[in-house]
Structure formats: C-alpha cells, structure tokens
Write an enzyme that holds these catalytic residues in place. Structure first.
Site, PDB file in Angstrom:
ATOM      1  N   ASP A  18      -7.163   4.174  -4.633  1.00  0.00           N
ATOM      2  CA  ASP A  18      -7.816   4.159  -3.465  1.00  0.00           C
ATOM      3  C   ASP A  18      -8.266   5.305  -3.076  1.00  0.00           C
ATOM      4  O   ASP A  18      -8.492   6.249  -4.055  1.00  0.00           O
ATOM      5  CB  ASP A  18      -6.608   3.742  -2.252  1.00  0.00           C
ATOM      6  CG  ASP A  18      -7.369   3.134  -1.021  1.00  0.00           C
ATOM      7  OD1 ASP A  18      -8.142   2.076  -0.931  1.00  0.00           O
ATOM      8  OD2 ASP A  18      -7.267   3.938   0.082  1.00  0.00           O
TER       9      ASP A  18
ATOM     10  N   LYS B 190       0.888  -1.336   0.323  1.00  0.00           N
ATOM     11  CA  LYS B 190      -0.071  -0.033  -0.015  1.00  0.00           C
ATOM     12  C   LYS B 190       0.957   1.170  -0.100  1.00  0.00           C
ATOM     13  O   LYS B 190       2.123   0.954   0.444  1.00  0.00           O
ATOM     14  CB  LYS B 190      -0.855  -0.075   1.298  1.00  0.00           C
ATOM     15  CG  LYS B 190      -2.125   0.705   1.097  1.00  0.00           C
ATOM     16  CD  LYS B 190      -3.306   0.111   0.522  1.00  0.00           C
ATOM     17  CE  LYS B 190      -4.582   1.041   0.154  1.00  0.00           C
ATOM     18  NZ  LYS B 190      -5.617   0.203  -0.311  1.00  0.00           N
TER      19      LYS B 190
HETATM   20  P1  NDP Z   1     -13.309   7.254  -2.285  1.00  0.00           P
HETATM   21  O1  NDP Z   1     -12.346   8.431  -2.082  1.00  0.00           O
HETATM   22  O2  NDP Z   1     -13.975   7.267  -3.860  1.00  0.00           O
HETATM   23  O3  NDP Z   1     -14.678   7.490  -1.344  1.00  0.00           O
HETATM   24  C1  NDP Z   1     -14.758   7.653  -0.226  1.00  0.00           C
HETATM   25  C2  NDP Z   1     -16.044   7.992   0.253  1.00  0.00           C
HETATM   26  O4  NDP Z   1     -16.058   7.944   1.555  1.00  0.00           O
HETATM   27  C3  NDP Z   1     -16.365   9.659   0.001  1.00  0.00           C
HETATM   28  O5  NDP Z   1     -17.646   9.737  -0.318  1.00  0.00           O
HETATM   29  C4  NDP Z   1     -15.896  10.340   1.318  1.00  0.00           C
HETATM   30  O6  NDP Z   1     -16.571  11.469   1.259  1.00  0.00           O
HETATM   31  C5  NDP Z   1     -16.229   9.334   2.152  1.00  0.00           C
HETATM   32  N1  NDP Z   1     -16.005   9.374   3.646  1.00  0.00           N
HETATM   33  C6  NDP Z   1     -14.480   9.405   4.058  1.00  0.00           C
HETATM   34  N2  NDP Z   1     -14.060   9.649   5.255  1.00  0.00           N
HETATM   35  C7  NDP Z   1     -15.556   9.540   5.714  1.00  0.00           C
HETATM   36  C8  NDP Z   1     -16.052   9.468   7.239  1.00  0.00           C
HETATM   37  N3  NDP Z   1     -15.106   9.840   8.120  1.00  0.00           N
HETATM   38  N4  NDP Z   1     -17.619   9.764   7.297  1.00  0.00           N
HETATM   39  C9  NDP Z   1     -18.272   9.502   6.145  1.00  0.00           C
HETATM   40  N5  NDP Z   1     -17.826   9.339   4.995  1.00  0.00           N
HETATM   41  C10 NDP Z   1     -16.488   9.329   4.601  1.00  0.00           C
HETATM   42  O7  NDP Z   1     -12.759   5.928  -2.078  1.00  0.00           O
HETATM   43  P2  NDP Z   1     -13.274   4.421  -2.242  1.00  0.00           P
HETATM   44  O8  NDP Z   1     -14.709   4.312  -2.623  1.00  0.00           O
HETATM   45  O9  NDP Z   1     -12.507   4.100  -3.392  1.00  0.00           O
HETATM   46  O10 NDP Z   1     -12.789   3.743  -0.967  1.00  0.00           O
HETATM   47  C11 NDP Z   1     -13.607   3.695   0.040  1.00  0.00           C
HETATM   48  C12 NDP Z   1     -12.861   2.494   1.018  1.00  0.00           C
HETATM   49  O11 NDP Z   1     -12.800   1.219   0.435  1.00  0.00           O
HETATM   50  C13 NDP Z   1     -11.770   2.781   1.654  1.00  0.00           C
HETATM   51  O12 NDP Z   1     -11.532   2.141   2.714  1.00  0.00           O
HETATM   52  C14 NDP Z   1     -10.785   1.917   0.499  1.00  0.00           C
HETATM   53  O13 NDP Z   1      -9.457   1.482   1.110  1.00  0.00           O
HETATM   54  C15 NDP Z   1     -11.681   0.800   0.341  1.00  0.00           C
HETATM   55  N6  NDP Z   1     -11.434  -0.201  -0.904  1.00  0.00           N
HETATM   56  C16 NDP Z   1     -11.624   0.617  -2.123  1.00  0.00           C
HETATM   57  C17 NDP Z   1     -11.127  -0.175  -3.217  1.00  0.00           C
HETATM   58  C18 NDP Z   1     -11.173   0.548  -4.582  1.00  0.00           C
HETATM   59  O14 NDP Z   1     -11.467  -0.325  -5.691  1.00  0.00           O
HETATM   60  N7  NDP Z   1     -11.674   1.465  -4.758  1.00  0.00           N
HETATM   61  C19 NDP Z   1     -10.862  -1.549  -3.159  1.00  0.00           C
HETATM   62  C20 NDP Z   1     -10.889  -1.991  -1.642  1.00  0.00           C
HETATM   63  C21 NDP Z   1     -11.235  -1.337  -0.782  1.00  0.00           C
HETATM   64  P3  NDP Z   1     -16.231  12.921   0.631  1.00  0.00           P
HETATM   65  O15 NDP Z   1     -16.631  12.548  -0.656  1.00  0.00           O
HETATM   66  O16 NDP Z   1     -16.649  13.991   1.333  1.00  0.00           O
HETATM   67  O17 NDP Z   1     -14.396  12.605   0.706  1.00  0.00           O
END
Ligand code: NDP
Length: 450
Positions: A165, A125
């Site tokens: 990510d 990572k």
């Molecule tokens: P993104 O950045 O696309 O989306 C993250 C979302 O979560 C955003 O809408 C963000 O809000 C919101 N968020 C972040 N922190 C908080 C919080 N404290 N409370 C509420 N909402 C929050 O990331 P991903 O969707 O890619 O990733 C999300 C999770 O999934 C992470 O843990 C990542 O490690 C995991 N993951 C992702 C993969 C992938 O293929 N993308 C694969 C496997 C795991 P805002 O828009 O306001 O920032």
C-alpha cells in the site's frame, strides 16, 4: 432518534478517536440499512454489530537500527477484520500518519471490496508509522526485517496474506518475504506483490490503476460515452496514479495533471508515454519530487497545492477526475469547482479519497461516481489471482491476467448496477455497499455465532 442513528451513535461512542473508521462505517450503514432492517435473518444474527468489530487487532513494537547505529522504535499493526469469505487479505501501509483508526477504516473498507471481487478473501489491513522516505535501502531492509520478525506469527497463506500500500512497494515486499521465508523455512504465497521471478503475478503492479480505468470505461459505456479525447485529472504520482495514467493514455484520453504531496504539475498538451516514463523514473528510481518533471519539460506549470485545489483556483476544465493519492483529499469546495468545470465522472483510485460532503454533492448532482471499494478493487483482485497462481505453482501470461482483471472489473460494475440503479442513475456507492455486504453477511450467518 432512528434505529439506524442509534446504531451509528453507538459505533461513534465506542470508537471516538477513530474519525476515518466512523466515516466509513456511516457510509456503509447508510447504504445497507434498509436491506438489514427488512431481513429478520440479519437482525436476529445482529450481523451489523458483528461486522463493525474486528476479529483481531495486533499491535507490536518494531525495534531496528539506523545507519548511524542508533536504535529506532516504531509501532506495527495488523487489523484482521473479517474472515467470513476467505483468509484475511489487505495491504500494509508505512507512513507517519498510520494509527489504529486509519487502519480500521482501511480494513473495514477492504471487507466489502474483497467481497465484490468475487474471489475468496476476507478483509484486513496493517502497517506502521515508519516513514521510508529519506531512509537508505539498508535502513528500509532492517526495518522490514524487524517488522516481519513479529508479523510472521500472525499470517500465513491460508490465514492472512498481506500486500503493499502507500510506502510499501516491491522493495519492501521483497525484504519482508525474505525474512518470512528465513524464519519459517518455507516458500509460500504469504505476501502478494512479489517480484515476477519469485512468485509474483504479471500485471499486479499495474492492476489497481488499469482496473480503475477499466471500471471507468464500463461506467462511461453505460451512458454512451468513452475516454477518447477526454481530459483527465489524476492526483498522486505513485503506483495507482502512474498506471491509471498509462491506461488512460493508451485509450486515447488526455492526462493533464498529476501531483505528489508537495506539488501539482499541469501539462496542458497532455502526458504521453515518454513523459510518463519520466514521472516513473523520478518517483520510482530517484524517489524524488514530481516538480522535477519541469526540469525536462519546462513549459509545464508547477504549483505547490494538490490537483483539486489547482482546478478550483485556475478554473481548469476536466471531464474525468481520478483521485489516486490518499484519503479525504477531495473536499466539498473542490468538488463544487470540479462540477462547475464540467466534470461528469469521478472514480476513486485511492481509498475513500472524497470527504462525505464531496460524495453527497456528486450523488445529488447525478455525477457518475465510482467509490474506491469498487473502482480500485483491481489491485486486490489481482493479488487474489497471484494467490491462486502460487497455489497452482503456475504462472499465467500477461494477457491471461489482464483478461481476468477486465472480467472481474466488469463483474463488479454489474453488481453495482444491479443494487444501485434508481431512476436511470446508478448510485455506485449504494450498489457496491449492498452487493459487498450481502455476500459477507450471509456467509457469517451460515457459519453461526463465532
Ligand atoms: P504510493 O505511495 O505509491 O503513492 C501515493 C501518492 O500520493 C504519492 O505520489 C504521494 O506523494 C501522493 N500523496 C500522498 N498524500 C498526498 C496528499 N495529501 N496530497 C497529494 N498527494 C499525496 O501509494 P499507492 O499509489 O499504492 O496508493 C495510493 C492510494 O490508493 C492509497 O489510498 C491506497 O490505499 C490506495 N490503493 C492502492 C492500491 C495498490 O495496489 N497500490 C490498491 C487499492 C487502493 P509523495 O510521492 O510525495 O509521497
């Protein structure tokens, strides 16, 4: 103190300022200890001691200029944790909260997740404390180029293949790939999540969310249920949340909540494809806030808290919960409220979105719980399929990739059931940890002390 507690304590002392890493190590060690203890081979090789030390950690300066011409300095990282079963593989995160302990947790978790996918990928990572929010495209490009200006030395299609990510999507992957290609003068599959016209795999953007819902389908099928007409709460509004919502809607479930880091929207009628399209426009094109959803759909309720707080405060009935935002977003108190409100299945789209207390409550109450390393492995699995297509210099169709993704999620589910079944309940945490561990531990031993 038991041998297991002594082991965990030693890890705690050595990594005192890394709480997420310790939390993750504790969970894995709790699950695999009996398997480890009963094997002379594992103990003699000290395989757990070797596993908790990263093979390599790279920390570097990233200097770039903003649009005003001012010099900005960020810190970049790559944690290459374990390459026993394949080249290092894992995402890059750009977020102000990024620090070494967080990335060590994510890289450690990635080892077991990648092992479960059945594909040959080690665990890694990386990322930076850079915040892409509020930056212009040109600033993001300059940062990405500066970041890759150092990272390129340490990665390669047979060495380490990063992906996206949080904070790293198609735009950032594009800028980093462009820089790598320029410096190395080669077009290789050094990053995954690439654009579909220049080496990316179809279905990769959808894969984590879709894979999560395929895994939920498998969990429900085992207990004679399905997603049709079930009420589903999803946290996050990013990549994973959006495509999890899309697949739930396609399968007849009712998605009633989404959130971002500022607020939650509750849509009691449920999202449909038009409404989800609007969310995607707000988050992916405008890069705005989810609360703007109510500008177009005014009957919707917007609250400045996360999904799980809102469920507790408003006693909202939910059948299935999919935390897809960030680590430790769902705590014990909010989990109690979820259980009280009838939730029978929780599956982690995000990495370690539940606190240890929340996981313990679900397991104690025999609620179906799919941990991230199993439930969200569809993303990295499809990255693995992207690597294969790049090596073959060939692209599979959408249907072919989707079919392979479904099969991989089924295989992960089977492994969890094989190692986690106890008295009619599948402990997916234990099952996933043991299955992921065995493959990596055996490979390490077969390769000798190195
Ligand atoms: P993104 O950045 O696309 O989306 C993250 C979302 O979560 C955003 O809408 C963000 O809000 C919101 N968020 C972040 N922190 C908080 C919080 N404290 N409370 C509420 N909402 C929050 O990331 P991903 O969707 O890619 O990733 C999300 C999770 O999934 C992470 O843990 C990542 O490690 C995991 N993951 C992702 C993969 C992938 O293929 N993308 C694969 C496997 C795991 P805002 O828009 O306001 O920032």
């Amino acid at each position: 103190m038991s041998e297991k507690e002594k082991f965990i304590k030693a890890v705690e002392e050595k990594n005192a300022d890394q709480p997420e890493f310790i939390q993750c190590v504790r969970e894995i060690v709790e699950s695999v200890w009996d398997v480890y203890e009963s094997s002379d081979k594992f103990k003699k090789a000290r395989v757990l001691d070797l596993l908790v030390e990263p093979e390599r950690v790279i920390i570097f300066k990233v200097a770039w200029q903003d649009d005003a011409g001012d010099v900005c300095v960020n810190r970049g990282y790559r944690v290459q944790f374990n390459s026993a079963i394949g080249p290092f593989k894992g995402g890059l995160r750009f977020h102000p909260s990024v620090k070494l302990g967080l990335l060590k947790f994510l890289a450690f978790e990635q080892i077991f997740k990648n092992s479960l996918t059945t594909l040959p990928m080690g665990g890694a990572k990386g990322g930076s404390d850079f915040d892409p929010k509020g930056k212009s495209d040109n600033e993001v490009m300059r940062f990405c180029h500066a970041f890759m200006g150092e990272l390129y030395r340490h990665i390669g299609p047979n060495t380490d293949v990063p992906a996206g990510d949080i904070g790293v999507g198609a735009r950032e992957i594009g800028y980093m790939f462009g820089k790598y290609k320029k410096i190395k003068n080669e077009f290789t599959g050094v990053l995954t999540g690439k654009g579909a016209t220049w080496g990316g795999s179809l279905i990769r953007p959808e894969a984590t969310g879709y894979g999560l819902v395929y895994f939920v389908q498998d969990m429900l099928e085992l207990v004679g249920k399905d997603l049709k007409d079930k009420t589903v709460a999803i946290s996050g509004a990013g990549n994973v949340a959006q495509y999890a919502a899309e697949k739930v809607i396609q399968l007849g479930g009712k998605v009633i909540m989404l959130c971002d880091s500022h607020s939650t929207v509750i849509d009691e009628i449920g999202l449909d494809s038009d409404k989800l399209g609007h969310v995607m426009h707000i988050k992916n094109v405008k890069r705005g806030r989810i609360k703007e959803y109510s500008d177009k759909y005014p009957s919707v309720c917007v609250i400045g808290k996360n999904v799980w707080e809102v469920i507790k405060e408003k006693n909202i009935k939910v059948d299935v919960a999919l935390p897809c935002a960030t680590q430790n977003e769902l705590d014990g108190e909010n989990t109690k409220a979820l259980i009280k409100n009838g939730c029978f299945c929780v599956a982690a789209g995000a990495n370690m979105p539940l606190t240890s207390e929340a996981v313990a409550l679900l397991r104690k109450n025999k609620i179906l719980y799919g941990p991230g390393k199993a439930a969200n492995a569809g993303g990295v699995a499809t990255s693995g399929l992207e690597m294969t297509q790049n090596s073959l210099r060939f692209n599979w169709t959408r249907e072919e990739v989707d079919g392979k993704l479904k099969e991989i999620m089924k295989s992960i589910h089977r492994q969890c059931v094989q190692y986690g079944s106890e008295d009619g309940y599948v402990d997916y945490v234990k099952g996933a940890n043991i299955a992921g561990f065995l493959k990596v531990a055996n490979a390490m031993i077969e390769q000798g002390v190195c």
